[in-house]
Design an enzyme around this catalytic site. Structure first.
Site, PDB file in Angstrom:
ATOM      1  N   THR A  55       7.725  -5.795  -6.163  1.00 37.91           N
ATOM      2  CA  THR A  55       9.166  -6.045  -6.079  1.00 37.91           C
ATOM      3  C   THR A  55       9.656  -6.792  -7.312  1.00 37.91           C
ATOM      4  OG1 THR A  55       9.181  -5.945  -3.674  1.00 37.91           O
ATOM      5  CG2 THR A  55      10.951  -7.196  -4.694  1.00 37.91           C
TER       6      THR A  55
ATOM      7  N   ASP B 165     -10.984  -6.573   1.736  1.00 38.07           N
ATOM      8  CA  ASP B 165      -9.738  -7.044   2.335  1.00 38.07           C
ATOM      9  C   ASP B 165      -9.996  -7.223   3.804  1.00 38.07           C
ATOM     10  OD1 ASP B 165      -7.510  -7.287   0.775  1.00 38.07           O
ATOM     11  OD2 ASP B 165      -7.148  -5.123   0.671  1.00 38.07           O
TER      12      ASP B 165
ATOM     13  N   ALA C 109       3.174  -6.273  -9.707  1.00 32.35           N
ATOM     14  CA  ALA C 109       2.106  -5.354  -9.314  1.00 32.35           C
ATOM     15  C   ALA C 109       0.815  -5.753 -10.007  1.00 32.35           C
ATOM     16  CB  ALA C 109       2.466  -3.940  -9.735  1.00 32.35           C
TER      17      ALA C 109
ATOM     18  N   SER D  34      -3.848 -15.694   3.633  1.00 36.60           N
ATOM     19  CA  SER D  34      -3.197 -15.608   2.328  1.00 36.60           C
ATOM     20  C   SER D  34      -1.674 -15.538   2.477  1.00 36.60           C
ATOM     21  CB  SER D  34      -3.740 -14.368   1.612  1.00 36.60           C
ATOM     22  OG  SER D  34      -2.947 -14.025   0.517  1.00 36.60           O
TER      23      SER D  34
ATOM     24  N   LYS E 173      -3.077   0.956   3.710  1.00 36.61           N
ATOM     25  CA  LYS E 173      -4.110  -0.069   3.899  1.00 36.61           C
ATOM     26  C   LYS E 173      -4.610  -0.081   5.343  1.00 36.61           C
ATOM     27  CE  LYS E 173      -3.051  -3.671   0.549  1.00 36.61           C
ATOM     28  NZ  LYS E 173      -2.396  -4.975   0.378  1.00 36.61           N
TER      29      LYS E 173
ATOM     30  N   THR F 139      -2.499  -3.952  -8.817  1.00 34.67           N
ATOM     31  CA  THR F 139      -3.206  -2.671  -8.804  1.00 34.67           C
ATOM     32  C   THR F 139      -2.278  -1.523  -8.403  1.00 34.67           C
ATOM     33  OG1 THR F 139      -3.911  -3.121  -6.564  1.00 34.67           O
ATOM     34  CG2 THR F 139      -5.451  -3.701  -8.299  1.00 34.67           C
ATOM     35  N   SER F 140      -1.023  -1.832  -8.081  1.00 39.07           N
ATOM     36  CA  SER F 140      -0.079  -0.782  -7.688  1.00 39.07           C
ATOM     37  C   SER F 140       0.852  -0.487  -8.868  1.00 39.07           C
ATOM     38  CB  SER F 140       0.723  -1.258  -6.476  1.00 39.07           C
ATOM     39  OG  SER F 140       1.691  -2.205  -6.881  1.00 39.07           O
TER      40      SER F 140
ATOM     41  N   GLY G 130       0.782  -1.230   0.000  1.00 38.36           N
ATOM     42  CA  GLY G 130       0.000   0.000   0.000  1.00 38.36           C
ATOM     43  C   GLY G 130       0.813   1.278   0.000  1.00 38.36           C
TER      44      GLY G 130
END
Lengths: 495, 495
Positions: free
Chosen positions: A208, A261, A201, A269, A293, A203-204, A173
């Site tokens: 990494t 979420d 990624a 998860s 987040k 949605t960002s 986030g």
């Protein structure tokens, strides 16, 4: 009987069957009520959501078409004869109904659900039902049961003689928060194995794996990744080849569009993937901030306790770091810009972002203290030594060399726009969510050179008209789109 | 910009966009995370679930294909240029998230959700999330708010000068329970307006619309239906032309495959449709039995109270009849066989099924007592007079004549198999669910002449080898399938 046809349509993690409305063998209406069919032959069977086709060029009246993943799963050749039968929903869905009705599920019941989900017997609406029932109410015992079920449904890596296997995970986030790429070489330089698998990624503006791919190949088969960790102690690879928790990947494909979420699902998860990856010692980073987040300290503590509770029972040595998530970390947002920041820190470049460096040292220090030989309280000092001596840079260079060169050389986007401060004053806030969205509109992460280069961080002075940040893009459309978005709301408050 | 293409694929109450994986203008991966795209041009916009196509014959790299309902909804011509933008989920979904988190929603919030659902801005997984959140917990005030929102989102019929407008609804689950086709002519013969709209069967072997269609056309535009009721006082038509509660139709398309039927959703669904249909006086029939929808008297009472609570606040005069749902009603299961039973009762044929007749008289009597001129307690007697005098038959013949002849003449399936009793004894139970499934496998309701003709009911003596029922079918495949199913478990217990 209908003739099986393979349609080159990817229905993205859901099995779909396409039937001509004028089907010669079955009444299409008979299947529309439940919206699904069961396709059968030779002892093979597949449940699929039903779409109706009016164009015989796509599916003829004596054919049934299956979408790409469904066709592969059924495993019959194109042209085979198949029956349709009224669908028998997966038996375990009865348990989901019980959960909706308020029941708590046992480990065995959760395992049955997760097995059917892994075998793609659930439609997306059934998966949504399961997720929402869990989001409404879930006991801690259920979180543990769900985590165990997800571990059991996938591959599990073993590291044999390595002993302690460290890992870290940030719940995300915060743009630019690429600490893993500094922490991994520090920890590897210390000699503690840290096989880091990361995601791209979704949605960002950068994961990494996307940022590491600016420097090296990240797309390694499991065997090469394991060999590399035995030799270099660390790696920074994309986790997509390792089927660590396939049920989790399927759940996420429904969770993400719903943007629901929950703490419980987050813990299940992450911990299912880490245990499956063979980690024994895990550091979880929870950034807290108004546009992160997790927005309050109270929420962070509740999440920490759930991680500890479930992690302990899974036999993990687990630590949680609650960090500052009030603004982006470093200067760059987007793969090329973030890779630049990371390498500046590893090279001890005085112009490198100090916040990224200190954050990475703090986290690396917590991981180094997993080593019994490191004196309590001295982890960060040891991390600093390894960084400032150049040992971490050497470790990173070894990892890069062993992973091999990136598939494509990425360069910074050449279209550049500066977003100016609307007033004299001090930057009072940077909106993580807004800045990530602008970087994404500029083309990141698909266009690795796109993104945002922050020129002012919170607390810094700025004059009216001076630039707050630069947008980088490679195509005119993305460039225009990102600028328009920044003009509407730059994500930076100056007071 | 992409070129818009209309694909002859019906994705059944969900908007789907098809994009070529090698799309020349957009990175497909950018949209995969959320699984949706927003298609835009000329101030028009459409949210659609994303499928990926590898076959340029279906969708070329410079095209975007829209499924059949989505194309119509966007309202642009094929060949138009359109943009794709990252999807903005419907704003009201934030409220669904709050509901998942335990909030009770206000009337205004429920109205916002139902408006977006009606406008097809929700994907099926979002609808599933809303339904499951409601199934987990819903206050009585929310049931009322949801019902009001569903009424407001559709068409509402007005009957002007008719005054009292009666209606009945059975919550279903009992094969052969075709009382409406007897109740409507009785009530119409009395002079009380009763405009009955019915559904076609979706998971059962016959709906009232399917059975009535054996005798008359049921597919009438709203204006003709209204004219007919003014003249003949009653009608028995298919409700599909009247957009009474379009949100409910969409909710049901997700509810049904999930088979999650809650009291709250049932009440909101039925009452929204009845109020929208302009009914002022409503009788609800709740059959109770071990293989019915409602299995215990306690459940039936809870459901009754919820109907009463919500109905009262909507200004309906509402009565609930709790009836025997322990076995099928009448002898026939399937449109032609049920129409035969109904006409035998209306013709006062002594061989007609007495249970269907008595049930219809009881329900008609309750409705007749809505008329202030009918003395309390004398409704059933008045109903019997109207039936036995032939007045009800005359009313039915008038309704049939005015609705016009059926589009196709349906005849009883000529393939006949008798299912024999395995032992001497008394029929101790008939499984409604099992018998419905066998009738459906035989081809009902699509094949109107298919179904089951019951020769023995509960309490009747039978000898080993004597027939319990006959299966009728028209095609060999259906016939074989239904027989195989009956051989496995006939649905009849003999003790």
């Amino acid at each position: 009987m209908l003739t099986l046809r393979h349609l080159a349509i990817d229905t993205v993690r859901e099995n779909v069957a396409f039937l001509n409305r004028r089907c010669t063998r079955y009444h299409v209406e008979d299947f529309l009520g439940l919206g699904r069919v069961e396709v059968r032959n030779d002892g093979r069977s597949l449940l699929a959501v039903l779409n109706i086709v009016d164009d015989p060029a796509i599916v003829a009246p004596d054919e049934i078409g299956l979408s790409d993943p469904a066709f592969g799963q059924l495993g019959l050749a194109a042209g085979s004869a198949v029956h349709l039968v009224p669908p028998t929903p997966p038996e375990s869905f009865e348990l989901v109904r019980a959960k909706v009705g308020g029941a708590a599920l046992t480990d065995g019941q959760l395992a049955a659900i997760i097995r059917d989900i892994t075998d793609q017997r659930y439609s997306k609406i059934e998966i949504a039902a399961f997720l929402i029932a869990c989001a409404s109410f879930m006991t801690t015992a259920e979180v543990l049961g769900l985590t165990r079920a997800m571990i059991a449904a996938g591959t599990r890596l073993h590291w044999q003689d390595l002993g302690t296997v460290a890992d870290k995970h940030c719940i995300g986030g915060i743009p630019g928060n690429r600490t893993s790429m500094i922490v991994v070489p520090i920890v590897a330089a210390h000699g503690l194995p840290i096989p880091k698998t990361s995601s791209r990624a979704i949605t960002s503006p950068a994961g990494t794996a996307d940022t590491m791919e600016v420097l090296a190949n990240v797309d390694l088969p499991v065997e090469r990744m394991q060999a590399l960790v035995h030799e270099a102690k660390g790696c920074l690879v994309w986790g997509g080849h390792v089927r660590l928790s396939p049920a989790d990947d399927i759940l996420i494909s429904v969770e993400r569009p719903l943007a629901i979420d929950t703490r419980e699902q987050l813990v299940a998860s992450i911990l299912s993937k880490k245990v499956a990856a063979g980690s024994t010692h895990l550091l979880i980073d929870i950034p807290v901030g108004p546009s992160a987040k997790i927005r309050t300290a109270g929420e962070a503590v509740r999440l920490r306790k759930l991680f500890e509770h479930v992690g302990d029972r899974l036999g993990l040595t687990l630590e949680v770091a609650i960090t500052d998530g009030s603004q982006p970390v470093g200067r760059g947002i987007g793969p090329v810009l973030e890779a630049r920041d990371v390498m500046a820190v590893l090279r001890n470049d005085p112009a490198g972002p100090a916040d990224l460096k200190e954050r990475a040292l703090l986290l690396a220090g917590r991981i180094l203290e997993f080593d019994p030989a490191v004196r309590g309280g001295s982890g960060t000092r040891r991390a600093r030594e390894l960084l400032e001596s150049g040992a971490a840079l050497a470790a990173m260079e070894r990892i890069i060399a062993m992973q091999g060169p990136p598939p494509v050389v990425a360069t910074l986007g050449s279209l550049v726009a500066e977003i100016a401060s609307p007033a004299d004053g001090v930057v009072s806030s940077l909106d993580c969510y807004r800045l990530a969205r602008i970087a994404r509109l500029a083309g990141a992460p698909t266009d690795k050179g796109a993104g945002i280069d922050l020129l002012r961080k919170v607390g810094e002075r700025v004059r009216r008209g001076e630039p707050l940040y630069r947008i980088h893009a490679s195509t005119n459309a993305d460039f225009t789109f990102a600028q328009a978005h920044a003009a509407e709301n730059s994500g930076v408050m100056v007071k």
